[in-house]
Design a protein around this motif. Structure first.
Motif, PDB file in Angstrom:
ATOM      1  N   ARG A   1       7.262   8.328  10.182  1.00 21.20           N
ATOM      2  CA  ARG A   1       5.987   7.621  10.114  1.00 21.20           C
ATOM      3  C   ARG A   1       5.677   7.142   8.703  1.00 21.20           C
ATOM      4  NH1 ARG A   1       0.134   9.926  12.307  1.00 21.20           N
ATOM      5  NH2 ARG A   1      -1.038   7.990  11.930  1.00 21.20           N
ATOM      6  N   GLY A   2       6.010   7.979   7.709  1.00 18.08           N
ATOM      7  CA  GLY A   2       5.713   7.597   6.338  1.00 18.08           C
ATOM      8  C   GLY A   2       6.453   6.349   5.907  1.00 18.08           C
ATOM      9  N   CYS A   3       7.722   6.237   6.317  1.00 17.36           N
ATOM     10  CA  CYS A   3       8.512   5.055   5.949  1.00 17.36           C
ATOM     11  C   CYS A   3       7.951   3.793   6.604  1.00 17.36           C
ATOM     12  CB  CYS A   3       9.966   5.254   6.366  1.00 17.36           C
ATOM     13  SG  CYS A   3      10.823   6.569   5.476  1.00 17.36           S
ATOM     14  N   LEU A   4       7.527   3.917   7.843  1.00 12.54           N
ATOM     15  CA  LEU A   4       6.970   2.759   8.547  1.00 12.54           C
ATOM     16  C   LEU A   4       5.650   2.321   7.924  1.00 12.54           C
ATOM     17  CD1 LEU A   4       7.318   0.795  10.870  1.00 12.54           C
ATOM     18  CD2 LEU A   4       6.118   2.421  12.351  1.00 12.54           C
ATOM     19  N   VAL A   5       4.828   3.280   7.533  1.00 13.90           N
ATOM     20  CA  VAL A   5       3.560   2.943   6.882  1.00 13.90           C
ATOM     21  C   VAL A   5       3.813   2.233   5.558  1.00 13.90           C
ATOM     22  CG1 VAL A   5       1.514   3.923   5.776  1.00 13.90           C
ATOM     23  CG2 VAL A   5       2.256   4.784   7.991  1.00 13.90           C
ATOM     24  N   THR A   6       4.766   2.732   4.793  1.00 15.05           N
ATOM     25  CA  THR A   6       5.120   2.080   3.524  1.00 15.05           C
ATOM     26  C   THR A   6       5.552   0.640   3.755  1.00 15.05           C
ATOM     27  OG1 THR A   6       5.805   4.169   2.531  1.00 15.05           O
ATOM     28  CG2 THR A   6       6.676   2.159   1.545  1.00 15.05           C
TER      29      THR A   6
ATOM     30  N   VAL B   1       4.817  -1.397   6.304  1.00 13.85           N
ATOM     31  CA  VAL B   1       3.698  -2.237   6.757  1.00 13.85           C
ATOM     32  C   VAL B   1       2.768  -2.576   5.590  1.00 13.85           C
ATOM     33  CG1 VAL B   1       1.661  -2.311   8.239  1.00 13.85           C
ATOM     34  CG2 VAL B   1       3.809  -1.398   9.124  1.00 13.85           C
ATOM     35  N   VAL B   2       2.484  -1.595   4.753  1.00 18.45           N
ATOM     36  CA  VAL B   2       1.566  -1.830   3.630  1.00 18.45           C
ATOM     37  C   VAL B   2       2.179  -2.806   2.625  1.00 18.45           C
ATOM     38  CG1 VAL B   2       0.398  -0.759   1.672  1.00 18.45           C
ATOM     39  CG2 VAL B   2       0.408   0.384   3.898  1.00 18.45           C
TER      40      VAL B   2
ATOM     41  N   ALA C   1      12.751   2.770   7.247  1.00 20.37           N
ATOM     42  CA  ALA C   1      11.914   2.825   8.450  1.00 20.37           C
ATOM     43  C   ALA C   1      12.740   2.664   9.717  1.00 20.37           C
ATOM     44  CB  ALA C   1      10.839   1.745   8.381  1.00 20.37           C
TER      45      ALA C   1
END
Length: 512
Positions: free
Chosen positions: A240-245, A247-248, A234
């Motif tokens: 964006r996908g790495c950041l979402v991963t 955070v989740v 991230a």
């Protein structure tokens, strides 16, 4: 033109070298100022008799300044610029010691309750002096380092462990796969032992242990590796996908840690985010850090206190299933109980008392060797054997519950009170031979920290992040015996994690 380029390159090299030299000189001057101030604070004791409270204040301030002086000396060494942000284990040990052994003991100025009330104030003053003395050999050991032959052998061993991998973090579904493996190990632990962290029957932690408990706890560390891999992707790729991963996964781990009843899950998860950030950016993420501290003090600490009171009391102990069912109501009660300011103030005081690691040193100084004899340093020699052999092959392997046994021996807690006291490396060295063992042990600890910082540099190699996540908490808080015991298994799980989160090294095919 080539001459001009060479001249410019030489100028840049001199500028960088000059900046490093000026930075080192600045840290060295600060070290002298802090050390001189520490000595000045010890002078009043030579002119008049001080009461214990005055000795405590002056001793704590003097030890704090001396620790900061040692920190400046260590930061001034070559390769240690921005060492706090780059997560060098040596500077972080001194920073942690400044807080837990220097500043936090000032809370002794208020009346103490519980087991701390058994410690005399004069013993705290003596423990502060022992801490101040220990800083000198530790710093000498860190500055000198290990012999070149040892360092060379360690580098070759490290290269052998990671042979075939490259310093490129995998993307895609890897963090989810790693987190799933770690979660599976946790669920299997709950099924086999009926225990989720602090929740459930913890009698087995101090009386017996399952054949695969330790192995499952090691595999559960993959959850931290998953968060670290997601954080590295991230902060480097900024997709964006790495950041979402990230955070989740961080949110899930925070919830799981809260349900397990341990604050360390939240802190370790935050560590798995901060280390990759510092490795890539060379600075601390102050906004992320401030937000994490606020959430921790406002919600995590009050919830943890209330949750533990509910899941375990003198009357009953809730099962993991019942504890999980009770958690939402506890969250609602905690968030509505106190104002934001009161919650932060109360949690800050509670955490200062919690991280005050000088208590164990003080009670050891108070009771050893007059009441409790010194333990033999030879005990440390058996620690690697205990750490290497799995319980499945050694059914009668001793249960490692040093904090629990220490509480019973030094504080007189009853056997059915499952509490654990952090002995600290300093305290463990002192109870194994007094000040002589402290001096020798601290030199070796300093040398070991320097070797670690030489080998594992997350800013140059992301594979080092796994080793930091395993060994940084162990080095900061564990007693010497637990630390040595954890080295073999720690190396194994960190190596497996490093090999999993990074891609295989590409080999060039035969030339046409």
């Amino acid at each position: 033109m080539a001459a001009d380029l060479e001249h410019k390159h030489t100028d840049v090299h001199h500028d960088v070298s000059g900046d490093a030299h000026r930075s080192a000189r600045r840290h060295q001057m600060l070290a002298l100022v802090f050390a001189a101030s520490a000595v000045a604070l010890s002078l009043p004791a030579g002119y008049r008799t001080l009461d214990p409270r005055e000795q405590l204040v002056l001793g704590a301030l003097s030890a704090t300044l001396l620790s900061l002086a040692a920190l400046q000396v260590v930061i001034a060494l070559p390769g240690n610029r921005a060492s706090i942000a780059r997560w060098r284990i040596g500077p972080w040990y001194l920073l942690w010691s400044t807080l837990t052994l220097g500043i936090a003991p000032l809370t002794w100025l208020v009346p103490q309750t519980g087991s701390a009330s058994r410690i005399e104030l004069t013993s705290v003053v003596t423990a502060l002096a022992v801490f101040a003395v220990s800083l000198v050999p530790w710093t000498v050991g860190y500055c000198v380092g290990v012999p070149r032959t040892v360092a060379g052998a360690a580098r070759r061993g490290y290269a052998l462990l990671l042979r075939g991998t490259s310093p490129t973090v995998r993307g895609g579904s890897l963090p989810w796969v790693l987190y799933g493996i770690g979660t599976g190990a946790r669920l299997l632990t709950v099924v086999l032992s009926g225990r989720l962290g602090y929740v459930g029957d913890i009698d087995g932690l101090v009386s017996s242990a399952g054949a695969f408990d330790h192995l499952l706890s090691l595999v559960a560390t993959f959850t931290l590796f998953a968060i670290a891999a997601a954080a590295y992707r991230a902060f480097s790729a900024r997709t964006r996908g790495c950041l979402v991963t990230l955070v989740v996964l961080l949110g899930i781990e925070t919830v799981v840690g809260a349900l397990a009843g341990g604050k360390q899950h939240f802190l370790l998860s935050l560590l798995a985010v901060l280390i990759p950030y510092g490795a890539l950016r060379g600075r601390m993420p102050l906004r992320i850090l401030l937000a994490g501290v606020i959430v921790f003090l406002w919600i995590a600490v009050p919830f943890n206190t209330a949750y533990r009171e509910v899941v375990r009391s003198d009357e009953s102990t809730l099962s993991p299933e019942a504890a999980v069912a009770a958690a939402p109501e506890i969250v609602a009660d905690v968030t509505a109980a106190d104002s934001f300011t009161d919650a932060l103030t109360g949690s800050t005081i509670q955490m200062l008392n919690r991280v005050r690691m000088l208590d164990s040193v003080a009670i050891i100084v108070q009771k050893t060797p007059e009441t409790i004899p010194y333990r033999s340093p030879v005990e440390f020699a058996s620690a690697p054997l205990v750490g290497v052999i799995p319980r499945a092959l050694w059914p009668d392997k001793p249960v490692l519950a040093t904090g629990y046994e220490f509480s019973r021996e030094y504080f007189g807690t009853p056997r059915d009170m499952y509490t654990s006291t952090g002995i600290t490396p300093l305290g463990d060295l002192y109870r194994h031979g007094g000040i002589v063992t402290v001096v020798v042990g601290m030199v070796l600890l300093g040398m070991g920290a320097r070797l670690f910082d030489t080998l594992f540099r997350p800013d140059a190699d992301p594979r080092a992040i796994c080793y930091l996540l395993v060994f940084l908490p162990l080095f900061l808080r564990s007693d010497i015996y637990t630390m040595i015991t954890g080295i073999p298994s720690g190396i194994i799980v960190a190596t497996v994690g490093a090999r999993l989160i990074c891609r295989r090294e590409r080999t060039s095919g035969p030339q046409q």
